[in-house]
Write an enzyme that holds these catalytic residues in place. Structure first.
Site, PDB file in Angstrom:
ATOM      1  N   LYS A 160       1.239   4.654  -4.358  1.00  0.00           N
ATOM      2  CA  LYS A 160       2.573   4.442  -4.934  1.00  0.00           C
ATOM      3  C   LYS A 160       3.724   4.932  -4.048  1.00  0.00           C
ATOM      4  O   LYS A 160       4.754   4.264  -3.949  1.00  0.00           O
ATOM      5  CB  LYS A 160       2.691   5.154  -6.282  1.00  0.00           C
ATOM      6  CG  LYS A 160       2.138   4.380  -7.446  1.00  0.00           C
ATOM      7  CD  LYS A 160       2.445   5.149  -8.731  1.00  0.00           C
ATOM      8  CE  LYS A 160       1.986   4.381  -9.936  1.00  0.00           C
ATOM      9  NZ  LYS A 160       2.468   4.972 -11.186  1.00  0.00           N
ATOM     10  N   ASP A 193       7.527   1.742 -14.092  1.00  0.00           N
ATOM     11  CA  ASP A 193       7.204   2.860 -14.988  1.00  0.00           C
ATOM     12  C   ASP A 193       8.461   3.321 -15.734  1.00  0.00           C
ATOM     13  O   ASP A 193       8.388   3.732 -16.893  1.00  0.00           O
ATOM     14  CB  ASP A 193       6.624   4.039 -14.202  1.00  0.00           C
ATOM     15  CG  ASP A 193       5.223   3.748 -13.679  1.00  0.00           C
ATOM     16  OD1 ASP A 193       4.506   2.935 -14.298  1.00  0.00           O
ATOM     17  OD2 ASP A 193       4.845   4.335 -12.646  1.00  0.00           O
TER      18      ASP A 193
END
Ligand code: ATR
Length: 280
Positions: free
Chosen positions: A65, A114
């Site tokens: 990520k 997210d």
């Protein structure tokens, strides 16, 4: 057929394939969602390969990520969070929906959904974030996404973390936020409208990162942990009369947001949610 996927290591237990494929089926999109597990040091090669093979989009998870940020053209939110969980290889669309080749089109675009996952999990449960007093427990990747998401939705954010210095440095990046150790929870939680657990506490054992007596009826509690789906924190929040939002909602809405980035159409939330909850 379009190909989407998840890149991470490991990814074998991911719930994203059934969730996204339920969305494609519902929308009549001819596509598959598959998992890719390259060596942790092979990210750049894997990304080039995916682009060359015509993969339309990738979700990104541990351990890629943060590293992904350097390989994509990140949107400002992903840059602030410091992590990319969604890569879009699709053509840049102009106002008429036609593709417009230019030099930036060869670099995939990076997003962090997210944050939208946190915002949309709350709004789906009719929780108003504007002006809310919000407490984020945790200052890792999930905590960063939650803190920026809540501040962008005009909440007043406090970050509490086991390692206080990490909470303080995150708070310094988030507009208007404060930060401290877990000892700050006793002052912050009784006045909070919104609480997010963004630590892994509750996953391995039946523990809660927030003392149960601090929870109250006038708050909404989101636990990012979704295994188990009912954590000790959520049980205690429910017993206190709070609104509870389990981690599958955050998982769902980060996927919903990615689906919408890739397909440019509203995601079938109900179908994706049903497929996800079927497997939990
Ligand atoms: P993620 O990307 O899922 O957020 P991470 O970056 O490893 O994962 O962050 C894990 C978070 O859970 C951190 O906030 C961590 O606190 P520290 O920064 O002090 O390490 C928190 N955490 C993990 N185990 C914990 C525990 N037993 N008690 C309290 N906090 C814990």
């Amino acid at each position: 057929m379009d190909v989407y996927g998840l890149i991470g290591n490991p990814v074998e237990h991911s719930l994203s394939p059934p969730m996204h494929e339920a969305g494609y089926a519902e929308r009549g999109i001819d596509a598959r969602y598959v998992t890719f597990e390259p060596d942790p040091d092979a990210l750049a090669t894997a990304l080039d390969g995916a682009a060359a093979l015509g993969v339309r989009g990738l979700n990104v998870t541990i351990p890629f990520k943060q590293d992904m940020l350097a390989h994509v053209d990140p949107d400002p939110l992903a840059e602030r969070i410091g992590a990319v969980n969604t890569v879009d290889f699709g053509p840049v669309l102009d106002g008429d929906g036609a593709s417009e080749p230019d030099e930036s089109a060869s670099t995939p675009r990076g997003y962090n959904t997210d944050a939208a996952g946190v915002q949309r999990a709350f709004t789906h449960h009719d929780v108003d974030l504007a002006g809310a007093d919000a407490v984020v427990v945790g200052a890792g990747g999930a905590g960063r996404a939650a803190a920026f998401a809540l501040a962008d939705a005009a909440a007043d954010v406090h970050v509490a973390n086991r390692t206080a210095a990490k909470a303080e440095s995150l708070a310094a990046e988030v507009p208007g936020a404060t930060g401290g150790g877990l000892d700050t929870l006793s002052a912050e939680v009784p006045a909070a409208d919104v609480l997010v657990n963004a630590t892994s506490v509750g996953m391995e054992s039946d523990e809660t990162p927030v003392p149960e007596e601090l929870l109250h009826a006038d708050m909404a509690v989101l636990d990012a942990v979704y295994t188990p789906i009912e954590t000790r924190l959520l049980r205690a929040a429910d017993a206190a009369g709070a609104t509870t939002i389990d981690g599958a909602w955050m998982l769902l809405f980060q996927g919903v947001e990615a689906f919408e980035i890739w397909t440019d159409e509203p995601a079938p939330v109900e179908a994706m949610n049903a497929a996800l909850r079927d497997r939990l």
